[in-house]
Motif scaffolding. Sequence first.
Motif, short mmCIF file in Angstrom:
data_model
loop_
_atom_site.label_atom_id
_atom_site.label_comp_id
_atom_site.label_asym_id
_atom_site.label_seq_id
_atom_site.Cartn_x
_atom_site.Cartn_y
_atom_site.Cartn_z
N LEU A 28 0.84 -1.21 0.01
CA LEU A 28 0.12 0.01 -0.15
C LEU A 28 0.81 1.21 0.11
N ALA A 29 0.83 1.92 -0.96
CA ALA A 29 1.25 3.29 -1.13
C ALA A 29 0.46 4.48 -1.60
N ALA A 30 0.50 5.38 -0.74
CA ALA A 30 -0.36 6.37 -0.82
C ALA A 30 0.34 7.92 -0.58
N VAL A 31 0.01 8.93 -1.34
CA VAL A 31 0.68 10.35 -1.22
C VAL A 31 -0.51 11.34 -1.21
N GLY A 32 -0.65 12.34 -0.20
CA GLY A 32 -1.43 13.19 -0.50
C GLY A 32 -1.01 14.48 0.12
N PRO A 33 -1.75 15.73 -0.06
CA PRO A 33 -1.27 17.05 0.21
C PRO A 33 -1.18 17.31 1.63
N ARG A 34 -0.18 18.14 1.97
CA ARG A 34 -0.06 18.68 3.28
C ARG A 34 -0.79 19.97 3.31
N ARG A 35 -1.78 20.01 4.35
CA ARG A 35 -2.86 21.19 4.19
C ARG A 35 -2.70 21.81 5.46
N HIS A 36 -2.32 21.12 6.52
CA HIS A 36 -2.18 21.65 7.96
C HIS A 36 -1.03 21.60 8.68
N GLU A 37 -0.94 22.38 9.71
CA GLU A 37 0.27 22.46 10.49
C GLU A 37 0.53 21.49 11.45
N ASP A 38 -0.69 20.70 11.65
CA ASP A 38 -0.36 19.49 12.42
C ASP A 38 -0.63 18.54 11.23
N TRP A 39 0.60 17.94 11.03
CA TRP A 39 0.49 17.02 9.89
C TRP A 39 0.01 15.55 10.09
N GLN A 48 -6.88 7.20 5.29
CA GLN A 48 -8.17 7.19 5.30
C GLN A 48 -8.49 7.12 3.76
N PHE A 49 -7.53 7.43 2.77
CA PHE A 49 -7.92 7.21 1.28
C PHE A 49 -8.82 8.37 0.82
N HIS A 62 -4.01 2.64 -7.07
CA HIS A 62 -3.17 2.20 -5.73
C HIS A 62 -3.86 1.86 -4.62
N THR A 63 -5.14 2.55 -4.37
CA THR A 63 -6.00 2.15 -2.97
C THR A 63 -7.20 1.20 -3.56
N GLY A 64 -6.96 0.47 -4.50
CA GLY A 64 -8.11 -0.41 -4.96
C GLY A 64 -8.05 -1.77 -4.50
N TRP A 65 -8.14 -1.88 -3.16
CA TRP A 65 -8.14 -3.19 -2.57
C TRP A 65 -9.58 -3.58 -2.93
N PRO A 66 -9.89 -5.14 -3.30
CA PRO A 66 -11.29 -5.22 -3.61
C PRO A 66 -12.15 -5.52 -2.18
N GLU A 67 -11.68 -5.76 -1.25
CA GLU A 67 -12.16 -5.85 -0.10
C GLU A 67 -12.89 -4.57 0.49
N ARG A 68 -12.16 -3.52 -0.02
CA ARG A 68 -12.72 -2.29 0.17
C ARG A 68 -14.20 -1.73 -0.14
N THR A 69 -15.11 -1.83 0.72
CA THR A 69 -16.53 -1.59 0.54
C THR A 69 -17.25 -0.50 1.20
N ARG A 70 -18.37 -0.25 1.28
CA ARG A 70 -19.40 0.60 2.09
C ARG A 70 -19.12 0.42 3.31
N HIS A 71 -19.09 -1.04 3.87
CA HIS A 71 -19.06 -1.43 4.99
C HIS A 71 -17.73 -1.50 5.64
N SER A 72 -16.75 -1.39 4.95
CA SER A 72 -15.29 -1.58 5.19
C SER A 72 -14.38 -0.50 4.20
N PRO A 73 -14.87 0.70 4.40
CA PRO A 73 -14.32 1.98 3.25
C PRO A 73 -12.86 2.12 3.37
#
Length: 202
Positions: A28-39, A48-49, A62-73
Amino acid sequence: MLPYAPGASLAAGRREWRQAVVTLGCQLAAVGPRRHEDWLVDAAAVLQFRTRDPRGWLPDAHTGWPERTRHSPYYPFDRLEPHHLDHHLELLTHEAAVELTALHWTATPYGGAQPPGACHPVRRRRLWSAAGTLLARFGPAAVYATNAEDLSDGTDPHWYREGFSLSCFAGVDAQRDGLITDFGILAVSDTEVGAFWNFFVD
């Protein structure tokens, strides 16, 4: 940015960085923007994707786990919040982050890392080079953290060489599926937060 010579193309940087992800075998590899002083707020959003790679170097798949559903997002995690991360992360120096990122993929399933010389020298060089490339994206002033727990109470910057325990971030559903524990690195710059995680299967 990665330390390329002047005039080097961004496409080359993207290719080399993505190859590092492949070489290290990140599940699992994920990158997102830094928007807050508290990283930690931004790290929670990445885990949380709820983000996309600001540079587009990682596809949405890259976040496409087949087990990810609305019950386990948030599969393979539960909903990780900043306060949880604050209590279950250890900070690392850059040197330690590179070494632990490489050791990450030579660790035993129950948290005892093999010593740096335990794997074949060629493979060791490849892993250490890939770890350096992976983390170079976040710049020389990056902050690093891991869910490996410091058993030396912070007295030794290379505590993980003697073995460590893990603060499990895998969610209930993932554990039920046999992902008994997990091991990850967070890298934080002024503009981005990266999460690189692997899971041990029972």
